[in-house]
Design a protein around this motif. Sequence first.
Motif, short mmCIF file in Angstrom:
data_model
loop_
_atom_site.label_atom_id
_atom_site.label_comp_id
_atom_site.label_asym_id
_atom_site.label_seq_id
_atom_site.Cartn_x
_atom_site.Cartn_y
_atom_site.Cartn_z
N TYR B 56 0.85 -1.20 0.00
CA TYR B 56 0.00 0.00 0.00
C TYR B 56 0.88 1.24 0.00
O TYR B 56 1.74 1.42 0.87
N THR B 155 5.39 7.25 -0.26
CA THR B 155 5.84 6.48 0.90
C THR B 155 4.92 5.28 1.07
O THR B 155 3.79 5.27 0.56
N LYS B 156 5.39 4.33 1.81
CA LYS B 156 4.53 3.19 2.15
C LYS B 156 3.46 3.72 3.09
O LYS B 156 3.73 4.54 3.96
N THR B 158 1.61 3.80 6.16
CA THR B 158 1.65 3.23 7.51
C THR B 158 0.94 4.16 8.51
O THR B 158 0.81 3.85 9.67
N ASP B 159 0.50 5.32 7.99
CA ASP B 159 -0.12 6.30 8.92
C ASP B 159 -1.50 5.81 9.32
O ASP B 159 -2.19 5.21 8.50
N ASN B 160 -1.90 6.13 10.52
CA ASN B 160 -3.32 5.91 10.80
C ASN B 160 -4.07 7.24 10.89
O ASN B 160 -5.27 7.26 11.09
#
Lengths: 611, 665
Positions: B56, B155-156, B158-160
């Motif tokens: 993702y 970027t990959k 990974t944030d929520n």
Amino acid sequence: MYAVSAIPDSLLINANIVIRNEHLTVNIVSLSNVKVTESYAITILNEKGDAQANLVMRDDNTMSTSSIKGRIYDRDGKFVAKLKKKDIEEFGSRYSFISDDRYKSFRFKYSVYPYTVEYETESILHHTFKLPEWSVVSGRNCSVVSAGIEIIHPIDIPVRYRTFNIPNAPKVSTESGTTNISTFISRLPATGAAEEMEDEGMYPKPNLIMAVDDFELHGHVGNMSTWKGFGQFFYKLNEGRDNLSPEKKRYVHNLTDSCQTPRKKVELLYTYLQKSTRYLSIQLGIGGWQTAEATKVSDIGYGDCKALTNYMKALLKEAGISGFQALVYAGNDKGKSLFPDFPYNQFNHVILYVPLSQDTIWLECTNDKLPPGYLSAFTRGRNALLLQPDGGHLVMTPRNSTHTNCLQRNVVLTVSSKETKCTITERRQGVWWEQEHALCYKNKSEKEDFLAGKYNIPSYSVLNYHLSNNLSNPPEILESLTISASGLFKKSGNRAILKHGILRNYTQTPSGASDRQTPFRIKESYIILDTIIIKTPSQYTIVQQPTSRKASFPFGSYEYTTNVINDTTLKVTRKITRKTGVFSAASFHDYIKLCSMENSEDNNIELTEME
Amino acid sequence: MLTLIGAATYCTGQEIDRDYIEKNLPLNKYQIDSEASAIVLYEHTDIKITEEYNVYIKKDRIHKVIKILNSDVLEAGPHSIANVNIFLPKQDVNHYVSNIRATTYNLNNGMLVESELKKQDIFNEKHGKESYKVAFSLPAVKVGSIIEYSYEKVTKFTDNLIVWYIQEEYPKLTSEFEITYTDQFIFTSIAAVRSEERQFKTRADARNSDHDFCYVKNTQRLGNVYYSSFWTKKNIPVVRKEHFVNNVHSMEDRIEIQLTGVKLSSGNVKQFNNSWKNVNKTLWKDGNIKRAVNGSNNFLDDIIDSLTRNVKNETEKTKIIYDYVRRSMARKYSKTFSGKKRELTEVFKNHNGNPAEINMLLTAMLVHAGVSASPVLISPTYNLPFSRTFPVLSRIGEIVCIVNIEDKSVVLDASDKNNCFGILPDNCYNGFAWVLGNEGYGIDLSPELKRDKTINAFDIHDFTDSTAYLDLYQKIGKYRSQNLRKKWDNNTKRIDQYTAEIEDRFPIGAKVLEKSILNIDNPDTNLIVKYTCLLKFDKSASAILITTDMMQPFQTNLFTQTGKRILPIEFPYKIDYSSHTKISLPTGYQPDSLPKPMLMTVANNGITYKKNSTYFPSYNTLTINTAMEANAAVFDAGEYSAIKDFLGKVIEENDNVISINKPGK
């Protein structure tokens, strides 16, 4: 080995840290290869010493860290843990926009005091341009059990050194073509906190500085056996980088050809530099020491101190005026002294020196707020190395005189039973200008905030305000305002007191110890002239007014006079002077006396209501 | 004008045409804010979350156009507005920056001049161990310039949490934000925006509307299902700093978009972090906080036993354990709550930790000793307050501890040796907080809970015709005492500065005979300041003048704002101050007149000031009492002028003098 109980009691007094052992070896293999190894053990006695337990190593294109080891021991000297490579943090420069600098930092996550950290590091310098300085004592709360330094060099690469506050003369020995220089210190107690206004130069910190004569930096060779040679290296390193594009040359001529005097040309070009460029620190490759081309700066409109100074030099050159870069150690303090007989690299900034037939103009090219020819406390009053075609020359940057640093304040207090109106005008020059000139660039609400706390009045509102900034030399701010104040006139029955000391004093009375040991320093000479006219309500008469007084000492003077103009008008004048210099510990008591007089004048006027 | 062009030269949003630039170049002021140092003319952020090669990826496309109005924005060192720093957690196929473009527009002798950023002036620098920074500085920028830049950062994902900061440091004429993601994700957006949102069908409609805050929602089916949300907001002012505001940034408009669910391969949807109960479960059970705090923790056996062996009373036990943690754990590392915490065994062994770790250790020790204790999640005042209805995880900033002892709840923070039992640091009082536990529950920690009572008592006695003695007893409120101890941190110089400020307030000529500050090393008590002074008067004067309250809390009026107040007024606590002056006069001395009694209130009795005085002729004693009390810690912005005037009058009243006539005069 590191049991805290083994530390002599005398080394625990005033100490937050104790250096148990330290050894620095600087091994000059060749002009472009210097191996630096350091091992040390520090006992951290309490949390105030924690920062010294951190290890920080810096790498860039000219030096690299090859090894880091660390261990931590508890109060009894028992091993607790060792440094793990994965716990070493890395980061870039926090000050430059872009830089080759990389930092490695590490700290043990341990806080059972006292504890001892031990580190061993190895770095390689790929140059001999700036050799490490041996400065073991990190501060006044640091004591030393033992520490030593060893310098190893081939006999054909001689090393100069100078020691400060090291009682043991270095031992020098030569064997098999290699010279070994070593010295040590031991049992050095902590000095404790600095006394107020202590002259930093008096702090007896052990130190050793070293330099080679012939050196190499990034493939460039030079000689720093004399300041002349040192300056020559810089001059050549940056020579020929002051060309301009044809378009820029035309611009310079259009701007300056009609000027009547060279001074006017300098001022116009300096103003142009300030408006069209900005400071940005980019330190790459030899960028730390070699300037960007003037054409580049002209194109992109930014640069560091070297680049902007070089660009200014190029502009002046096109206008037929010679300017010369000057290296300084900048900072809002005295700056490090240069030793006429010991050339070595301790610079961190560049400014421009422009000699004219009648006078000289110094230009700070990174600051867009200074008038031409004016240096702020950042670079004022210190040694500099002027870089000229024939090499380096030691000079002094100008100081401000007492009258350059002049603050003049005039106040008229018109008191009625309902309110007190204050009309205030201020003229600030020199250091006083530096203190407040940023206000000229603030917006309305920021100015209001500043004014709200400026005067010693319990409650007031500013009715009108005018500020002008005159960028002459010395620069000057003129401020005028009208205030409606309350809380200055206090009634009780038919008596009243009027407080008139609304102008803030800028010198605090030091607390001072009776057994002061060290001389004290006054950084700048200055003069403050205050005039306060007080008009009391017509139905009151003055029954008690402050008494006149004066005092004079070698470091400064104070004069306070009151004059009754008529039944309802009183005039108070104050004159405060200071003289820059270093003064004896014994005279600090008089200094306290002087400051006390300035701060504790009885500024209440007593009045009685007439029947 | 901003015009829409299909293939944007700048990588996202709208193309900025020359006319628009030429129109704005000569301007040196904008109606939206005549004092702004810079104006964001246009900005567009476009976030796309897609799947590429089973990974993702998040693509951020940024486009900004900024007008420079004042040189101070160019002076801010590496972080000046003309310098762009783009950070990447690493640099590889999934993390890179591309399509950088930047231009500076200037007017030179009436002609538009464009200076383009050159490739060699884009820098790529290693920032940390793995992280990188791509940076560039706009060329030829000066006051009056317009700068325009855009780039794409990949970027990959990974944030929520993704945030659109609508209000920031500079005013904005137009700000646009859009996010597109596949239906595998569920996002919940939380808007803290003061304008009313209006929904439109198309972007063109939204952009052309007169309404300031517009929204467009789309669903596309291109193989996968994509959801996209687009917002545009116009005429965005800055929230200006005002005095007595805890955190001006918490007043700024923003939209927070939190990941609250994923579609699993089974087709089911897993929801998380969309309620406090869910967050409780995530952190308490799944995040191992329960195990850390309620686990067997045998490593605590010895210390708990040695501390509490002979203590039966729960309150005493709590105090002893709290005091032990407070005194022996060193607070390290400014980051407080972070995802990965060290094991409590390590915190205990090394005697240090961040505040969250220290308070978790405290909680674990209390639980181990049989006290009912739980960790509490707090959003400190440097963050937005928690919302009661929706937990935004990034706001969690601190963990403290709550204990239930003898039917009372007491909050504790042991991360600083100067913290007081039962009182948290000021920044923890930021509204709603969450107690972690098997069920968990919310509590309220607002500044309204804090009342800080300070008392000054003056005793003036033993008069002669030129002297009198003054005894001062000052009992400082517990909140202020806590803050003073932290400020002093046992530094003699700082304590001396404080006493010097007190002594500055004594009448001119007063000689300090004795002084002391009590309880410096006892953080659970009020600081007590005591002074004995010899006052000096003019022997020849017929009267003695004494100030009503020389230690009044406001020496100068701190309410100095002249323009309209926008933000609520936030005091750190409810003010509660009183002063009592007793003047024992010798025979023949008499007060000339008594101060009039006074009662003033403001803000609907939100703050009250009282002053009264009494003269007892038989004892020849005069007493003056003043008191100022606030019933709230927060007041509406509309009350500012009234409070300002009120405070001015209080200062004047307290500064007033009493005249004491000498005999025969």
